[in-house]
Structure formats: C-alpha cells, structure tokens
Design a protein around this motif. Structure first.
Motif, short mmCIF file in Angstrom:
data_model
loop_
_atom_site.label_atom_id
_atom_site.label_comp_id
_atom_site.label_asym_id
_atom_site.label_seq_id
_atom_site.Cartn_x
_atom_site.Cartn_y
_atom_site.Cartn_z
N ARG A 94 13.64 -34.96 -43.59
CA ARG A 94 13.51 -33.87 -42.63
C ARG A 94 14.41 -32.75 -43.16
N GLY A 95 14.48 -31.61 -42.42
CA GLY A 95 15.25 -30.51 -42.96
C GLY A 95 16.10 -29.76 -41.95
N PHE A 96 17.21 -29.22 -42.45
CA PHE A 96 18.00 -28.22 -41.73
C PHE A 96 17.76 -26.88 -42.43
N ALA A 97 17.59 -25.82 -41.66
CA ALA A 97 17.36 -24.50 -42.23
C ALA A 97 18.63 -23.93 -42.83
N ALA A 98 18.48 -23.25 -43.97
CA ALA A 98 19.55 -22.38 -44.50
C ALA A 98 19.35 -21.02 -43.84
N LEU A 99 20.44 -20.38 -43.41
CA LEU A 99 20.26 -19.16 -42.61
C LEU A 99 21.07 -17.98 -43.16
N PRO A 100 20.43 -16.82 -43.23
CA PRO A 100 21.11 -15.61 -43.70
C PRO A 100 21.92 -14.97 -42.58
N MET A 101 23.13 -15.50 -42.32
CA MET A 101 23.94 -14.99 -41.22
C MET A 101 24.43 -13.57 -41.48
N GLN A 102 24.19 -13.06 -42.70
CA GLN A 102 24.52 -11.66 -43.00
C GLN A 102 23.72 -10.71 -42.11
N ASP A 103 22.57 -11.16 -41.65
CA ASP A 103 21.69 -10.35 -40.79
C ASP A 103 21.32 -11.21 -39.59
N PRO A 104 22.08 -11.06 -38.48
CA PRO A 104 21.87 -11.96 -37.34
C PRO A 104 20.43 -11.96 -36.80
N ASP A 105 19.78 -10.80 -36.79
CA ASP A 105 18.39 -10.78 -36.30
C ASP A 105 17.49 -11.58 -37.22
N ALA A 106 17.70 -11.42 -38.54
CA ALA A 106 16.89 -12.17 -39.51
C ALA A 106 17.18 -13.66 -39.41
N ILE A 108 17.97 -15.28 -36.68
CA ILE A 108 17.23 -15.75 -35.50
C ILE A 108 15.76 -15.97 -35.86
N GLU A 109 15.20 -14.98 -36.55
CA GLU A 109 13.79 -15.05 -36.92
C GLU A 109 13.52 -16.25 -37.84
N GLU A 110 14.41 -16.44 -38.82
CA GLU A 110 14.23 -17.53 -39.78
C GLU A 110 14.39 -18.89 -39.09
N MET A 111 15.34 -18.96 -38.17
CA MET A 111 15.55 -20.21 -37.43
C MET A 111 14.29 -20.57 -36.65
N GLU A 112 13.75 -19.58 -35.97
CA GLU A 112 12.56 -19.81 -35.15
C GLU A 112 11.38 -20.21 -36.03
N ARG A 113 11.23 -19.53 -37.16
CA ARG A 113 10.14 -19.85 -38.10
C ARG A 113 10.27 -21.30 -38.60
N CYS A 114 11.49 -21.69 -38.98
CA CYS A 114 11.69 -23.02 -39.54
C CYS A 114 11.44 -24.12 -38.51
N VAL A 115 11.79 -23.86 -37.26
CA VAL A 115 11.57 -24.87 -36.22
C VAL A 115 10.09 -24.91 -35.84
N LYS A 116 9.52 -23.74 -35.61
CA LYS A 116 8.15 -23.71 -35.06
C LYS A 116 7.09 -23.96 -36.12
N ASP A 117 7.28 -23.40 -37.33
CA ASP A 117 6.25 -23.57 -38.37
C ASP A 117 6.47 -24.84 -39.18
N TYR A 118 7.73 -25.21 -39.39
CA TYR A 118 8.02 -26.31 -40.31
C TYR A 118 8.59 -27.56 -39.63
N GLY A 119 8.89 -27.47 -38.35
CA GLY A 119 9.46 -28.65 -37.66
C GLY A 119 10.85 -29.03 -38.13
N PHE A 120 11.61 -28.07 -38.65
CA PHE A 120 12.98 -28.37 -39.07
C PHE A 120 13.80 -28.82 -37.86
N LYS A 121 14.85 -29.61 -38.13
CA LYS A 121 15.59 -30.26 -37.06
C LYS A 121 16.83 -29.50 -36.62
N GLY A 122 17.09 -28.33 -37.18
CA GLY A 122 18.27 -27.56 -36.84
C GLY A 122 18.63 -26.67 -38.01
N ALA A 123 19.90 -26.23 -38.05
CA ALA A 123 20.37 -25.39 -39.14
C ALA A 123 21.65 -25.99 -39.70
N LEU A 124 21.91 -25.73 -40.97
CA LEU A 124 23.22 -26.05 -41.55
C LEU A 124 23.73 -24.79 -42.24
#
Ligand code: MN
Length: 320
Positions: A94-106, A108-124
C-alpha cells in the motif's frame, strides 16, 4: 509471527535516491534496495513473515526540494510511480503519499488525489520543508498548514511525521561528533521537537480526529511525557492547546517500532500509550526486515500483544 504489516518502509526513484543522509555503510546496496520494489524486498518479506508494506518515499527528498513548483511536480511523479507499483502487487503493498508542503494548496490537492484516485492510506512527510531557499525551515504547526490539517481530518487518513536532519545552522551541538547526526541521535531530537510543536499548537483541539503516526517508538516523546507535562502544568503562560501531552498521545498519536528493536523500550511505550497505539515497522532498507522481524517475533511479550502490534492494529487503522 506470520502476516506482519509494516508502516515505515521506504522506496526511492532515480531522482530522489541520492537524497539519503551521509555516513551510511553500504550506500550503494542501500540505493539498490530503495529502487527495488518487487525482487529483493519481496524476498525479504517472504522469508521473515511480512505480508504487507505501506511504502513511502525516502527522506528528505520532497521536503528539501525548495523550489515549490519542482516539489509539486516531483511529488506527483513519485506518487504516480508508487501507485503503479501497488497496482502490480496489491497483495503486498500500500502507499503513503509524498507531499509538497512548500505549497499548502497543492499539498491538499495531491493528498486528495492520492486517497481518492489511488487509495493511498495516508501521507508521510519528512519533517520541516525548505521553501524558496535552502536556508528556510517551515514546521508543520505553521498557520499556513491548518487548512491541510482540516483536509487530513476530513479524508480520515493518518499523517506520518518522519525524521530528517536539523537545519545546517542548528547543528552546532554536533560539531566534532558527526556520528551523532541522523538516526544515531539528531533525527530523534529534531522529530521529537517537531512532534511536540504539533501537540502544543492547538491543531489537535481544532481537528480532534486527526491521526498522527511517529516512528522509532515515538522519538522518545512517550518516555519523556510525564516530565514534559509536569513542567507544562506549572507554566503560567497562556497557550493555544487544551489537553495534556498524555491525553494527545492516547487520543491522536500512534507510534511504530521502526528502527528500534528493544523490548524494554517497547514495553515502556505500550505502558505510556496503550497497546492499540503501537505498530510494527522495519524502516527498510535503512534497517533489515531480518533484524526487525527476528527481534519482534522473539520478543518476550504476550502473543495477543504481538498479534496486535504486528498486524491487527494496522488492519484496524487502515481498514485492511
Ligand atoms: Mn525511516
């Protein structure tokens, strides 16, 4: 025991494999193991009774990619690659998303994409992020991240706070002692302090259902929590958080055994936090599955405790 699940299990892509802390023995072998998903890794898992790894990108990688646009792009490509790997072996990964915290809006978008499109289990996320220049450090309690924390609560997936070394200008205390950097000690101080910043920020009062995971048996914070709280109790200054450190630990925090194969330390962590909040992990490939599994399988703990930590707590937390 068979069927173990690990939560802190790393991989890399060619672009990030060079981002590993200096001073590691067998650096070339480590790189090969980071890039490999299906061969050496699965063989080790099979041999030592590990059914599933929740994979995450190596450290600090995205967090030190200080150009925000590059960070956004790199995180997206790494997550796409991870999703392809999981799709090939959904029985093992399974996967945890890598997140670009340099851009908080991005983020959020990437987190949502990874959970909804890919079924990722969270972020690391690997500690603080450098933003715009390598000399900056933004910690995750910063107000710019509060909408991100709201999204994490809404998505109802955990956030894994992973170590990185302290900022270059904050390493004075390690002068002359380079062996104390990284996992020997500096990771722990850096990550424990970051974790306490989060607990003392009010984020967990604003978003009470947030789930924070910390590796390495909680980076010493559970062990130290009585002393921290004792002093907080006597501090008259106004502060933005309502509960005690122990209350947050038992309500919002989970810890893993990554890179920490000590039975007395494990028993202390269980006593401080409760057995439901502790989960097995290896920290592969910076540690071996062999070492983690051999210790854990033979640790002198009751079998029902071993089953919870090795497998059942993770199944419940991630709906596996
Ligand atoms: Mn790790």
């Amino acid at each position: 025991m068979l069927g173990k699940i690990g939560l802190e299990e790393h991989f890399a892509v060619e672009e990030t494999v060079g981002h590993i802390p200096a001073g590691l023995k067998n650096a070339e072998e480590r790189k090969k193991k980071l890039l490999d998903i299906f061969n050496m890794r699965v063989a080790e898992m099979d041999k030592y009774g590990m059914d599933l790894m929740i994979l995450s990108l190596n450290s600090p990688a995205i967090q030190e990619t200080y150009n925000a646009r590059e960070a956004v792009d790199l995180a997206r490509r790494c997550n796409d690659h991870l999703a392809e790997c999981i799709a090939r072996r959904p029985d093992r990964f399974r996967g945890f998303a890598a997140l670009p915290m340099q851009d908080p809006d991005a983020a959020i978008e990437e987190m949502e994409r990874c959970v909804k499109d890919y079924g990722f289990k969270g972020a690391l996320v690997n500690g603080y992020s450098q933003i715009g220049s390598p000399d900056t450090a933004v910690y995750l309690d910063d107000k710019r991240y509060w909408p991100f924390w709201a999204k994490m609560q809404e998505l109802d997936v955990p956030f894994y706070l992973h170590p990185r070394n302290p900022m270059k200008d904050q390493r004075k205390i390690y002068d002359g002692h380079p062996w104390l950097m990284a996992a020997a000690w500096a990771f722990t101080v850096e990550t424990a302090t970051h974790m306490l910043r989060l607990l003392c920020s009010g984020i967990f009062d604003e978003y009470p259902k947030l789930k924070l995971i910390v590796g390495h048996l909680g980076e010493c914070v559970p062990f130290h929590s009585w002393r921290t709280q004792n002093r907080l109790n006597r501090d008259p200054r106004p502060r933005p958080f309502k509960l005690t450190i122990q209350e947050y630990l038992k309500r919002n925090v989970y810890v893993t055994t990554s890179g920490f194969c000590s039975t007395p330390a494990l028993i202390n962590t269980i006593a401080e936090m409760g057995v439901e909040r502790v989960m097995f992990s290896t920290d592969y490939p910076f540690e071996t599955v062999e070492d983690a599994a051999t210790w854990f399988d033979n640790a002198e703990i009751p079998e029902d405790v071993r089953a919870k930590i090795g497998r059942d707590n993770a199944r419940a937390l991630f709906n596996l």
